[in-house]
Design a protein around this motif. Structure first.
Motif, PDB file in Angstrom:
ATOM      1  N   ASP A 125       0.872  -1.175   0.000  1.00 17.94           N
ATOM      2  CA  ASP A 125       0.000   0.000   0.000  1.00 17.94           C
ATOM      3  C   ASP A 125       0.914   1.231   0.000  1.00 17.94           C
ATOM      4  OD1 ASP A 125      -1.876   1.904   0.313  1.00 17.94           O
ATOM      5  OD2 ASP A 125      -2.791   1.087   2.118  1.00 17.94           O
ATOM      6  N   LYS A 126       0.921   1.983  -1.108  1.00 19.55           N
ATOM      7  CA  LYS A 126       1.923   3.039  -1.279  1.00 19.55           C
ATOM      8  C   LYS A 126       1.329   4.435  -1.390  1.00 19.55           C
ATOM      9  CE  LYS A 126       4.849  -0.226  -3.819  1.00 19.55           C
ATOM     10  NZ  LYS A 126       5.548  -0.501  -5.095  1.00 19.55           N
ATOM     11  N   ASN A 127       0.086   4.609  -0.970  1.00 24.83           N
ATOM     12  CA  ASN A 127      -0.534   5.920  -1.175  1.00 24.83           C
ATOM     13  C   ASN A 127      -0.965   6.564   0.150  1.00 24.83           C
ATOM     14  OD1 ASN A 127      -2.577   4.186  -0.555  1.00 24.83           O
ATOM     15  ND2 ASN A 127      -3.967   4.862  -2.172  1.00 24.83           N
ATOM     16  N   ASN A 128      -0.312   6.224   1.237  1.00 20.81           N
ATOM     17  CA  ASN A 128      -0.708   6.767   2.532  1.00 20.81           C
ATOM     18  C   ASN A 128      -0.126   8.161   2.746  1.00 20.81           C
ATOM     19  OD1 ASN A 128      -2.069   4.380   3.150  1.00 20.81           O
ATOM     20  ND2 ASN A 128      -0.183   3.430   3.894  1.00 20.81           N
ATOM     21  N   PHE A 129      -0.905   9.013   3.362  1.00 19.44           N
ATOM     22  CA  PHE A 129      -0.533  10.410   3.595  1.00 19.44           C
ATOM     23  C   PHE A 129      -0.534  10.640   5.100  1.00 19.44           C
ATOM     24  CE2 PHE A 129      -1.998  14.951   3.923  1.00 19.44           C
ATOM     25  CZ  PHE A 129      -0.805  15.519   3.484  1.00 19.44           C
ATOM     26  N   TYR A 134       0.489   5.466  10.522  1.00 20.10           N
ATOM     27  CA  TYR A 134       0.047   4.233   9.870  1.00 20.10           C
ATOM     28  C   TYR A 134       0.763   3.041  10.474  1.00 20.10           C
ATOM     29  CZ  TYR A 134      -2.417   6.750   6.196  1.00 20.10           C
ATOM     30  OH  TYR A 134      -3.295   7.542   5.508  1.00 20.10           O
TER      31      TYR A 134
END
Length: 442
Positions: free
Chosen positions: A14-18, A43
């Motif tokens: 999962d590479k879209n965490n802000f 996260y």
């Protein structure tokens, strides 16, 4: 990726965490009061131990049952048993938490400061484990443990365990802190926290064991139950009140004797004292059999509570826990004491195990508390100078862990079907420990 391509891991990165962070400090009028605050998103990671259970799935793993095996031919007469399956939810995502604080600090005379703060967090998508493919009630087959496999929606498999990210958690607390910087040999910090942790069953940890691993950790007691209403309650680590006091004091000692000063001056006593509420737990019927459980193939169902005055109580004394829980009144009713068509069940003065098929008892999640923490750790130490320079010293330290030898009792036995139901047979801490250390610096 499993090196021999034997296990499909079912999870992609999962590479879209802000995850922004923000903080501020404001000193109005440049006085003795400071306002501080902060907010951030954090996260969690989904570690291999959580999704690695997929390697236990068939066909790589098969379960065989051998009755009275022949030691020379141990697999002779073996029969294959349906295997459990471990899956990841297709919409699994990492948990994330909104964390925020607002504090007011005030400088006080005597090198002290007082801080009052609100601490809070909201956490979403915590990992849980749900068990599917449970046996359903049948109007044709007898609803017994012997027919569990035949009553499953998919009789070719046993439990289907699915790791999901569908639990939420909430934390709110008021915290008061009194600090004293070192002066005249004394420094201390006292922190009192009044708070509450609530979640909806998110206690399936990265190690796949849960916090204390109660028998039904992270698992609802029936497949058809609504997860939120079934699991929402205080968290396994909820401690409404916590007081922590840490200190360090250099004992003043001066005499005219040089030898007396060398031996008796410079001793420092330090320690930490903790007073804390007991953490919660709940009870189980102790079986999945008719009359004790809901006969769906997953044991450790929660019972019915018939004495609501017990809710929220602490059972922390081994001399009274059995009587207060009513565990000394439990007995298995005979067939003549129950209505026609109802299996005999256990009845106590405050609980019973008369559960509907495939359903659950009315006892909630984490409804009781065990013994709170009352602990003193104390140390005494001194540094002695050695000839040959200031760097050459020997440090002596004596540490007293659980200084007053105070027992913190574990929770009572939680299984209604157990002969020791309600008994406290263990402590959550060890007895007093004393250890000594010497450190030589040359």
């Amino acid at each position: 990726t499993e090196v021999n391509q034997l296990t499909r891991m079912m999870y992609r990165a999962d590479k879209n965490n802000f995850a922004p962070r923000f903080g501020f400090a404001w000193n109005p009028g440049r006085g003795q009061t400071v306002v501080r605050g902060g907010y951030g998103i954090s996260y969690a990671a989904i570690l291999p131990v959580s999704y690695g259970m997929a390697r236990f799935n068939p066909p790589q793993v098969q379960v065989y049952l051998v009755q009275a095996p022949d030691l020379l031919h141990p697999l002779a007469g073996s029969t294959a048993r349906p295997s459990s399956q471990f899956l990841l939810s297709p919409d699994l995502i990492p948990a994330y938490s909104h964390q925020y604080t607002l504090a007011i600090e005030r400088a006080l005379p005597g090198a002290m400061s007082l801080r009052a703060a609100y601490l809070g967090s909201r956490t979403f998508h915590l990992l849980t484990q749900q068990v599917y493919n449970r046996a359903r009630p049948s109007a044709v087959l007898p609803n017994t443990t012997a027919t569990v496999q035949a009553r499953r929606p998919n009789p070719n498999l046993a439990d289907i365990n699915v790791i999901e990210s569908n639990a939420n958690a909430y934390y709110d607390a008021l915290q008061l802190t009194l600090d004293k910087r070192i002066s005249r040999g004394l420094a201390f910090r006292a922190v009192y926290t009044f708070g509450k942790n609530i979640d909806t069953g998110g206690d399936f940890t990265n190690t796949a064991t849960g916090v204390e691993r109660p028998p039904e950790t992270g698992i609802t007691t029936c497949e058809e139950c609504d997860r939120i209403s079934d699991h929402k309650g205080v968290s396994l680590f909820d401690t409404p009140h916590a007081l922590v006091f840490s200190y360090s004091y250099l004992i003043p000692f001066r005499t005219a004797s040089r030898w007396a000063n060398t031996v008796l001056s410079g001793w420092q006593v330090s320690g930490t004292t903790i007073f804390q509420s007991g953490i919660p737990y709940h009870l189980h019927t102790g079986s999945d059999g008719p009359g004790l459980g809901n006969v769906d193939g997953v044991s450790q169902d929660r019972p019915n509570i018939t004495n609501s005055r017990l809710l929220g109580s602490s059972f922390d004394d081994p001399d009274t826990s059995v009587q207060r829980l009513g565990a000394d009144t439990c007995r298995l009713l005979s067939p003549g004491e129950v209505p026609a068509g109802v299996a005999p069940y256990i009845r106590c003065s405050s609980f019973d195990s008369n559960l509907p098929l495939g359903g659950r008892g009315n006892l909630g999640w984490n409804t009781f508390r065990k013994d709170g923490t009352h602990n003193w750790n104390v140390s005494l130490g001194k540094t002695f100078s050695l000839p040959g320079g200031r760097e050459r010293t020997v440090q002596f330290r004596a540490e007293f862990i659980n200084f007053f030898n105070h027992a913190i009792f574990d929770k009572p036995n939680v299984q209604m079907s157990s002969p020791i139901f309600g008994q406290i047979t263990n402590t959550a801490n060890k007895g007093r420990q004393i250890q000594f250390s010497l450190r030589l610096n040359l």
